[in-house]
Structure formats: C-alpha cells, structure tokens
Design a protein around this motif. Structure first.
Motif, mmCIF file in Angstrom:
data_model
loop_
_atom_site.group_PDB
_atom_site.id
_atom_site.type_symbol
_atom_site.label_atom_id
_atom_site.label_comp_id
_atom_site.label_asym_id
_atom_site.label_seq_id
_atom_site.Cartn_x
_atom_site.Cartn_y
_atom_site.Cartn_z
ATOM 1 N N ARG A 71 33.212 61.659 101.248
ATOM 2 C CA ARG A 71 34.352 62.104 101.814
ATOM 3 C C ARG A 71 35.582 62.155 100.704
ATOM 4 N N GLY A 72 35.348 61.858 99.712
ATOM 5 C CA GLY A 72 36.584 61.778 98.738
ATOM 6 C C GLY A 72 37.570 62.724 98.800
ATOM 7 N N ALA A 73 37.039 64.198 98.796
ATOM 8 C CA ALA A 73 37.862 65.167 98.881
ATOM 9 C C ALA A 73 38.770 65.074 100.119
ATOM 10 N N VAL A 74 38.717 64.855 101.173
ATOM 11 C CA VAL A 74 39.349 64.826 102.353
ATOM 12 C C VAL A 74 40.390 63.566 102.324
ATOM 13 N N VAL A 75 39.861 62.501 101.717
ATOM 14 C CA VAL A 75 41.013 61.427 101.435
ATOM 15 C C VAL A 75 41.883 61.876 100.608
ATOM 16 N N ALA A 76 41.236 62.322 99.545
ATOM 17 C CA ALA A 76 42.180 62.969 98.472
ATOM 18 C C ALA A 76 43.441 63.855 98.725
ATOM 19 N N LEU A 77 42.655 64.810 99.853
ATOM 20 C CA LEU A 77 44.067 65.706 100.461
ATOM 21 C C LEU A 77 45.084 64.923 101.131
ATOM 22 N N LEU A 78 44.575 63.942 102.053
ATOM 23 C CA LEU A 78 45.538 62.896 102.569
ATOM 24 C C LEU A 78 46.254 62.018 101.669
ATOM 25 N N ALA A 79 45.886 61.509 100.654
ATOM 26 C CA ALA A 79 46.686 60.857 99.658
ATOM 27 C C ALA A 79 47.302 61.416 98.967
ATOM 28 N N GLY A 80 47.084 62.835 98.277
ATOM 29 C CA GLY A 80 47.960 63.657 97.651
ATOM 30 C C GLY A 80 49.035 64.220 98.451
ATOM 31 N N GLY A 81 48.881 64.370 99.860
ATOM 32 C CA GLY A 81 49.985 64.935 100.607
ATOM 33 C C GLY A 81 51.103 63.541 100.859
ATOM 34 N N ALA A 82 50.485 62.400 100.874
ATOM 35 C CA ALA A 82 51.256 61.029 101.330
ATOM 36 C C ALA A 82 52.061 60.821 99.716
ATOM 37 N N GLY B 7 61.293 65.708 111.569
ATOM 38 C CA GLY B 7 62.773 65.068 111.578
ATOM 39 C C GLY B 7 62.855 63.654 112.395
ATOM 40 N N VAL B 8 61.672 63.300 113.162
ATOM 41 C CA VAL B 8 61.765 62.203 114.171
ATOM 42 C C VAL B 8 62.053 61.020 113.188
ATOM 43 N N GLY B 9 62.893 60.262 113.784
ATOM 44 C CA GLY B 9 62.802 58.937 113.215
ATOM 45 C C GLY B 9 63.946 58.812 111.740
ATOM 46 N N ALA B 10 65.003 59.926 111.697
ATOM 47 C CA ALA B 10 65.720 60.278 110.795
ATOM 48 C C ALA B 10 66.550 58.725 110.205
ATOM 49 N N ALA B 11 66.785 57.859 111.069
ATOM 50 C CA ALA B 11 67.671 56.832 110.903
ATOM 51 C C ALA B 11 66.650 55.702 110.588
ATOM 52 N N TRP B 12 65.321 55.743 110.444
ATOM 53 C CA TRP B 12 64.292 54.864 109.906
ATOM 54 C C TRP B 12 63.698 55.283 108.732
ATOM 55 N N THR B 13 64.534 55.729 107.788
ATOM 56 C CA THR B 13 63.988 56.376 106.554
ATOM 57 C C THR B 13 63.306 55.320 105.581
ATOM 58 N N LEU B 14 63.784 53.869 105.597
ATOM 59 C CA LEU B 14 63.364 52.963 104.875
ATOM 60 C C LEU B 14 62.073 52.741 105.372
ATOM 61 N N ALA B 15 61.821 52.433 106.630
ATOM 62 C CA ALA B 15 60.649 52.082 107.191
ATOM 63 C C ALA B 15 59.614 53.360 107.100
ATOM 64 N N ILE B 16 59.889 54.374 107.393
ATOM 65 C CA ILE B 16 59.076 55.483 107.039
ATOM 66 C C ILE B 16 58.593 55.493 105.462
ATOM 67 N N THR B 17 59.455 55.314 104.710
ATOM 68 C CA THR B 17 58.995 55.148 103.194
ATOM 69 C C THR B 17 58.005 53.887 102.850
ATOM 70 N N LEU B 18 58.198 52.881 103.560
ATOM 71 C CA LEU B 18 57.388 51.716 103.240
ATOM 72 C C LEU B 18 56.108 52.269 103.871
ATOM 73 N N LEU B 19 56.083 52.604 105.131
ATOM 74 C CA LEU B 19 54.841 53.108 105.842
ATOM 75 C C LEU B 19 53.983 53.862 105.019
ATOM 76 N N THR B 20 54.604 54.999 104.474
ATOM 77 C CA THR B 20 54.222 56.019 103.698
ATOM 78 C C THR B 20 53.437 55.428 102.310
ATOM 79 N N LEU B 21 54.336 54.613 101.752
ATOM 80 C CA LEU B 21 53.478 53.811 100.499
ATOM 81 C C LEU B 21 52.472 53.066 101.158
ATOM 82 N N ALA B 22 52.497 52.409 101.892
ATOM 83 C CA ALA B 22 51.169 51.393 102.353
ATOM 84 C C ALA B 22 50.196 52.169 102.714
ATOM 85 N N ALA B 23 50.421 53.450 103.573
ATOM 86 C CA ALA B 23 49.370 54.337 103.769
ATOM 87 C C ALA B 23 48.722 54.933 102.409
ATOM 88 N N LEU B 24 49.522 55.230 101.483
ATOM 89 C CA LEU B 24 49.064 55.793 100.182
ATOM 90 C C LEU B 24 48.327 54.786 99.500
#
Length: 180
Positions: free
Chosen positions: A102-113, A72-89
């Motif tokens: 290493r595609g399976a490892v990256v797929a786990l990360l991408a699926g979670g994101a 729950g850290v950064g609840a006031a920064w939802t928009l920034a967290i969302t944009l960072l999540t989408l950029a990471a994705l």
C-alpha cells in the motif's frame, strides 16, 4: 513416482525475488513528484497572479492563502495545524517506508501533507505560521485547492475503498452436512 531432474531443482531467478528496498524508492519518488508538482504549481500561480493580477483562465481567478485547514476552518490555529501536519507527515513517512503493498497510497497522502506542510514552514507570514497557497478553482467545485489537496483527497479516497474492500464479510460457506 517420478524422479526430480536437475532442471526442476533450479531455483527461481534472482529477479523474481522481491527487492526489499524497491518499495522505499517507489515511495520516495511518488512523494518527491507530488511535492515538486505542488510547489511548481504554487510558484507559477503566485507569479501569474502578481504579474497579471488575476488567475489562470480555465482554473478560475482565485489565489487564496489559507492559514487554516480544509475550507479555511481553524485559521486562528495555524501553529497547531502546522504541528499536526508535521506529526502526520512523520507518521506517514514511517508507514510508507514500511508498507510494501500500500506504499503508493501512503505516498499520495505523505506527498500532499509535505506539499502543504512546506507552505506552512516556509511561506509568509513566517515559519510555522505560513499560509497554504490554493489556486485551482473549477466551475463545478466551490472550494479553491492545490495539487497537494488533490493528492490528499485521492489518497484518502483510495484508502476508504481499500478498507471497504478488505472489510467485506466473507460469503457464507456452503458445507454439506453428513448427519442424517
């Protein structure tokens, strides 16, 4: 010397050659499975919570809507967290489509994101401000989490293990000196 026979000159069968698109399909299937499992779990958790007013027994009684990041850290920064999540994705998908070993490892990360990113895009209170649904609570772990969080942590853990394995110093070579 020996002569090369026709049987030796035969090349490897076509099946032995790696197919360049196989890893991309594997990557996409893992990402889709993680997102589907995550979203199905969240839909069921929300429906059960709304109907019964409580959780699902073994998995605890909490249903949280997390607008922040981890814990729950950064609840006031939802928009920034969302944009960072989408950029990471975007970066993870680009890396996953290129990665062969290493595609399976990256797929786990991408699926979670993607699972948590979907919540941030589509859930209340609105696009780019949505809250992630956390619904799994274990007696031995204080935080409430979801399947996307679980795959993100698994992918991160495997990444650390792979980095540590490849970063190990090589054993000293034991060469015999001929100087005398």
């Amino acid at each position: 010397m020996y002569e090369r026979t026709d049987a030796m000159a035969v090349s490897q069968p076509a099946l032995a050659q790696p197919r360049p698109q196989r890893h991309r399909v594997f990557f996409a299937v893992i990402v889709a499975a993680v997102v589907a499992a995550d979203q199905a779990g969240k839909v069921c958790a929300v429906a059960l919570h709304q109907r019964a007013g409580h959780g699902m027994g073994l998995f605890g009684s909490s249903l949280l809507r997390n607008r922040g990041a981890l814990f729950g850290v950064g609840a006031a920064w939802t928009l920034a967290i969302t944009l960072l999540t989408l950029a990471a994705l975007v970066g993870l998908v680009a890396a996953g489509l290129r990665a062969c070993s290493r595609g399976a490892v990256v797929a786990l990360l991408a699926g979670g994101a993607a699972g948590n990113g979907w919540d941030r895009l589509a859930r209340a209170p609105g696009p780019l401000r949505g809250a992630v649904v956390d619904w799994i609570q274990l007696p031995v772990y204080p935080a409430v989490f979801n399947i996307a969080d679980l795959t993100l942590r698994a992918g991160a853990l495997v990444t650390v293990v792979l980095v540590l394995r490849t970063a190990r110093p090589s054993p000293p070579s034991h060469s015999v000196s001929t100087a005398g």
